[in-house]
Design a protein around this motif. Structure first.
Motif, mmCIF file in Angstrom:
data_model
loop_
_atom_site.group_PDB
_atom_site.id
_atom_site.type_symbol
_atom_site.label_atom_id
_atom_site.label_comp_id
_atom_site.label_asym_id
_atom_site.label_seq_id
_atom_site.Cartn_x
_atom_site.Cartn_y
_atom_site.Cartn_z
ATOM 1 N N ARG A 42 0.840 -0.986 -0.043
ATOM 2 C CA ARG A 42 -0.030 -0.092 -0.080
ATOM 3 C C ARG A 42 1.037 1.235 -0.132
ATOM 4 O O ARG A 42 0.561 2.383 -0.633
ATOM 5 C CB ARG A 42 -0.907 -0.135 1.231
ATOM 6 N N LEU A 43 1.992 1.162 0.984
ATOM 7 C CA LEU A 43 2.943 2.434 1.038
ATOM 8 C C LEU A 43 3.435 2.745 -0.612
ATOM 9 O O LEU A 43 3.492 3.777 -1.019
ATOM 10 C CB LEU A 43 3.851 2.199 1.916
ATOM 11 N N ASP A 44 3.904 1.614 -1.073
ATOM 12 C CA ASP A 44 4.380 1.675 -2.602
ATOM 13 C C ASP A 44 3.428 2.301 -3.409
ATOM 14 O O ASP A 44 3.867 3.220 -4.335
ATOM 15 C CB ASP A 44 5.065 0.411 -2.953
ATOM 16 N N ARG A 45 2.262 1.637 -3.354
ATOM 17 C CA ARG A 45 1.224 2.309 -4.334
ATOM 18 C C ARG A 45 0.734 3.835 -4.193
ATOM 19 O O ARG A 45 0.710 4.560 -4.995
ATOM 20 C CB ARG A 45 -0.172 1.292 -4.114
ATOM 21 N N LEU A 52 3.060 10.709 -9.208
ATOM 22 C CA LEU A 52 2.298 11.076 -10.533
ATOM 23 C C LEU A 52 1.539 12.328 -10.436
ATOM 24 O O LEU A 52 1.590 13.104 -11.043
ATOM 25 C CB LEU A 52 1.211 10.007 -10.854
ATOM 26 N N ARG A 53 0.793 12.554 -9.242
ATOM 27 C CA ARG A 53 0.561 13.759 -8.750
ATOM 28 C C ARG A 53 1.214 15.125 -8.962
ATOM 29 O O ARG A 53 0.957 15.979 -9.489
ATOM 30 C CB ARG A 53 -0.548 13.590 -7.455
ATOM 31 N N TRP A 70 -5.785 5.065 -15.859
ATOM 32 C CA TRP A 70 -4.406 4.562 -16.199
ATOM 33 C C TRP A 70 -3.642 3.999 -15.219
ATOM 34 O O TRP A 70 -3.204 3.011 -14.868
ATOM 35 C CB TRP A 70 -3.892 5.079 -17.313
ATOM 36 N N ALA A 71 -3.280 5.039 -14.178
ATOM 37 C CA ALA A 71 -2.541 4.770 -12.917
ATOM 38 C C ALA A 71 -3.027 3.969 -12.174
ATOM 39 O O ALA A 71 -2.543 3.015 -11.501
ATOM 40 C CB ALA A 71 -2.261 6.024 -12.369
ATOM 41 N N ARG A 72 -4.334 3.955 -11.870
ATOM 42 C CA ARG A 72 -4.866 3.050 -10.950
ATOM 43 C C ARG A 72 -4.885 1.563 -11.563
ATOM 44 O O ARG A 72 -4.817 0.724 -10.716
ATOM 45 C CB ARG A 72 -6.329 3.390 -10.604
ATOM 46 N N VAL A 77 -5.302 -0.330 -8.444
ATOM 47 C CA VAL A 77 -6.331 0.335 -7.546
ATOM 48 C C VAL A 77 -7.282 0.463 -8.387
ATOM 49 O O VAL A 77 -7.535 1.315 -9.433
ATOM 50 C CB VAL A 77 -5.637 1.657 -7.256
ATOM 51 N N ASN A 78 -8.528 -0.129 -7.756
ATOM 52 C CA ASN A 78 -9.658 -0.155 -9.076
ATOM 53 C C ASN A 78 -10.867 0.652 -8.374
ATOM 54 O O ASN A 78 -12.073 0.746 -8.919
ATOM 55 C CB ASN A 78 -10.017 -1.746 -9.042
#
Length: 86
Positions: A42-45, A52-53, A70-72, A77-78
């Motif tokens: 989760r931390l990596d994601r 990205l932001r 795209w990033a999700r 991450v859906n």
């Protein structure tokens, strides 16, 4: 782990049971390792989404819905609860 800290968490009973079953079947050496790996994922994601932001902010833009989708997708991450990017 050389520098660790003990913390206490509460999980829904069904999740705790799922983790116990995974450990019992050899999917993880122990509950602590399973939780550490899940948190690191989760931390990596979250870090990737934050980067990205930040890239878009440096360009003076906000990521479009397509960029975020795209990033999700790439990060697995859906849903909107999956990351800090809004």
């Amino acid at each position: 782990m050389s520098d660790t800290e003990r913390v206490s968490i509460e999980l829904p009973a069904a999740q705790a049971e799922q983790v116990r079953r995974i450990v019992a079947s050899g999917g993880a050496p122990d509950i602590s390792t399973y939780v550490v790996e899940a948190i690191q994922t989760r931390l990596d994601r979250d870090q990737a989404l934050s980067e990205l932001r930040d890239l878009f902010e440096r360009k003076g833009q906000k990521p479009s819905a397509e960029h975020l989708a795209w990033a999700r997708d790439v990060l697995g991450v859906n849903d909107e609860k999956g990351g800090p990017v809004s």
